[in-house]
Design an enzyme around this catalytic site. Structure first.
Site, short mmCIF file in Angstrom:
data_model
loop_
_atom_site.label_atom_id
_atom_site.label_comp_id
_atom_site.label_asym_id
_atom_site.label_seq_id
_atom_site.Cartn_x
_atom_site.Cartn_y
_atom_site.Cartn_z
N ARG A 1 0.90 -1.16 0.03
CA ARG A 1 -0.01 0.06 0.00
C ARG A 1 0.83 1.22 -0.04
O ARG A 1 0.63 2.39 -0.40
CB ARG A 1 -0.98 -0.11 1.02
CG ARG A 1 -2.09 1.01 1.10
CD ARG A 1 -3.28 1.01 2.21
NE ARG A 1 -2.58 0.95 3.66
CZ ARG A 1 -3.11 0.65 4.57
NH1 ARG A 1 -4.56 0.11 4.59
NH2 ARG A 1 -2.91 0.76 5.74
N LYS B 1 -2.65 6.58 1.51
CA LYS B 1 -2.42 7.07 2.99
C LYS B 1 -1.53 8.34 2.87
O LYS B 1 -0.60 8.34 3.53
CB LYS B 1 -2.01 5.95 3.76
CG LYS B 1 -2.59 5.76 5.09
CD LYS B 1 -2.11 4.49 5.81
CE LYS B 1 -2.31 4.54 7.33
NZ LYS B 1 -3.75 5.01 7.74
N GLU C 1 -16.17 5.99 4.72
CA GLU C 1 -15.46 5.29 5.86
C GLU C 1 -15.38 6.74 7.01
O GLU C 1 -15.94 7.54 6.78
CB GLU C 1 -14.21 4.92 5.48
CG GLU C 1 -13.12 6.12 4.70
CD GLU C 1 -11.94 5.51 4.52
OE1 GLU C 1 -11.27 4.80 5.23
OE2 GLU C 1 -10.98 6.19 3.70
#
Ligand code: PLP
Ligand code: COI
Length: 340
Positions: A81, A183, A219
Site C-alpha cells: 500500500r 495513505k 469510511e
C-alpha cells in the site's frame, strides 16, 4: 527487560522508544538505511513535506502472542500500500522486501517496548516517507526520507471497547479521482477540523459520505466500515475513494472462511442504514470497534451492541481476528510475521 509501563492504561499516544530506522533517497537511489537513536529530524524549511504536504505513512502493529513470541500482522500488505501511496505522491517507492525488513528491524530493536500478552496493548508501527529536499514552485522534492518508528499503544478510542457514537460529517473526505485510496498525510490534515468539531459535540468519529453524491457510506477519518445485516450478511462499502484497509480485508476472510458468513463488498447507500443490525469500524488502530449509533441531523440510527458492548457478529469477528493476531487461533498462510 520490558519497560516498566502501566501497559493497561497507556492510551493511544506517541511515546518515543529507543530506536528508529531511517533511510535516505538521494541522487536517485536509496541508501542502506540504519537504526538510529535520535527521534528528531532536522530539515530545510522549504522541504516538500513542509510546503506541499508531500508525505504518506503506514500503520501496523506488533503483538506478543500467547506463547511469548513477537509477531507483526501482514506487513507485506502495508509495504504494497505504501508503494501505491508513494507513486501517487511522486515520492520514490521503497521496495517491498526492504520495507518489511526495516519494520522487522525496528521492532527487534525495540522488543522491550512490545506490550506483554494479555495487557490489551500492542506496539504500533509507523513507517512514513517525506519529500525531504527544498522546493519552492509546486514540484516534487528530489530527495526523500523513509523512517519507521514504533510506539506502545492501548485502545484507539478512550474508554476501550464501548459503543461509539458517530456523526454524519457535513464535510467530505475525498474527491472522486483524488487521494482517498492512498495513505497521504493530506487526507488527515483536511479531516482535523471535522474531527475536532465532532469531538466538541461529543461524538467519537465522523461518518463520511461519498463526495460526488453524498448518498453512499464511505469510511471514517481513520477506519473502514463493516455492517451486519439482519439476516447475518457481512457488508463492507466498496468505493474507489476509501483506503483499502488491511484489517477490513482480513476481517472479510475471517467472516467467510472462519465463521462461514455470507460477505458482500459493495456500494452501501446511506438509505440502507436502517436495515443494518450491527456496525463496526475496522483498522489497525481501531481493530474492530463497535458503533452504537450514527446521527444525521435530527435522525439517529442505532445498532445492536448487546454482546458485551458489541453486536454478536462483530464480537465473533473481533474474537477471531484478535485470536489470530495473538496466536490463539491458527492464521491463514502468510498473515503472521515472526520477529523473534
Ligand atoms: N481508513 C483510513 C482513513 C485509515 O486511516 C485507516 C488506518 O490505517 C484505515 C481505513 C484502516 O486501514 P488498516 O486496516 O490497513 O489499518
Ligand atoms: C491506523 O489504524 O493505522 C491508522 O493509521 C489510523 C490513524 C487514524 C491512527
Amino acid at each position: 527487560m520490558k519497560k516498566n509501563l502501566d501497559w493497561e492504561n497507556i492510551g493511544f499516544a506517541y511515546r518515543p522508544t529507543d530506536s528508529r530506522f531511517v533511510s535516505m533517497y538521494t541522487d536517485g537511489k536509496w541508501d542502506e538505511g540504519a537504526m538510529i537513536a535520535d527521534p528528531n529530524v532536522t530539515i530545510s524549511e522549504s522541504s516538500g513535506v513542509f510546503q506541499y504536504a508531500q508525505t504518506c505513512f503506514e500503520g501496523m502493529k506488533a503483538y506478543t502472542t500467547e506463547d511469548g513470541h513477537t509477531v507483526i500482522f501482514r506487513p507485506d500488505l502495508n509495504a504494497e500500500r505504501m508503494m501505491t501511496s508513494c507513486e501517487r505522491l511522486c515520492l520514490p517507492v521503497y521496495p517491498k522486501e526492504k520495507f518489511v525488513d526495516a519494520v522487522v528491524r525496528t521492532v527487534r530493536a525495540n522488543l522491550d517496548w512490545v506490550p506483554p500478552y494479555g495487557s490489551g496493548a500492542s506496539l504500533y508501527i509507523r513507517p512514513f516517507m517525506i519529500g525531504y529536499s527544498p522546493v519552492l514552485g509546486v514540484s516534487a522534492a528530489k530527495d526523500a526520507m523513509f523512517r519507521v518508528f514504533v510506539s506502545p499503544v492501548g485502545p484507539y478510542f478512550k474508554g476501550g471497547i464501548r459503543p461509539l457514537k458517530l456523526k454524519v460529517s457535513e464535510y467530505d473526505r475525498a474527491a472522486p479521482r483524488g487521494t482517498g485510496d492512498v495513505k497521504a498525510g493530506l487526507n488527515y490534515a483536511m479531516s482535523l477540523h471535522a474531527i475536532e468539531q465532532a469531538h466538541h459535540e461529543s461524538y467519537d468519529e465522523n461518518m463520511y459520505l461519498d463526495s460526488a453524491t453524498r448518498t453512499k457510506v464511505e469510511e471514517t477519518g481513520g477506519a473502514n466500515f463493516l455492517f451486519v445485516t439482519r439476516d447475518g450478511t457481512v457488508v463492507t462499502p466498496k468505493s474507489p475513494t476509501i483506503l483499502p484497509s488491511i484489517t477490513r480485508r482480513s476481517l472479510m476472510v475471517v467472516a467467510k472462511d472462519y465463521l462461514g458468513l455470507k460477505c458482500e463488498e459493495r456500494e452501501v447507500p446511506f438509505a440502507e442504514l436502517p436495515e443494518m443490525a450491527e456496525c463496526g469500524l475496522c483498522g489497525t488502530a481501531a481493530v474492530i470497534s463497535p458503533v452504537g449509533s450514527v446521527v444525521d441531523g435530527d435522525r439517529t440510527y442505532t445498532f445492536d451492541t448487546s454482546a458485551d458492548n458489541m453486536g454478536p457478529t462483530v464480537r465473533k469477528l473481533y474474537e477471531t481476528l484478535t485470536g489470530i493476531q495473538m496466536g490463539r487461533i491458527p492464521a491463514p498462510e502468510g498473515w503472521i510475521c515472526r520477529v523473534d
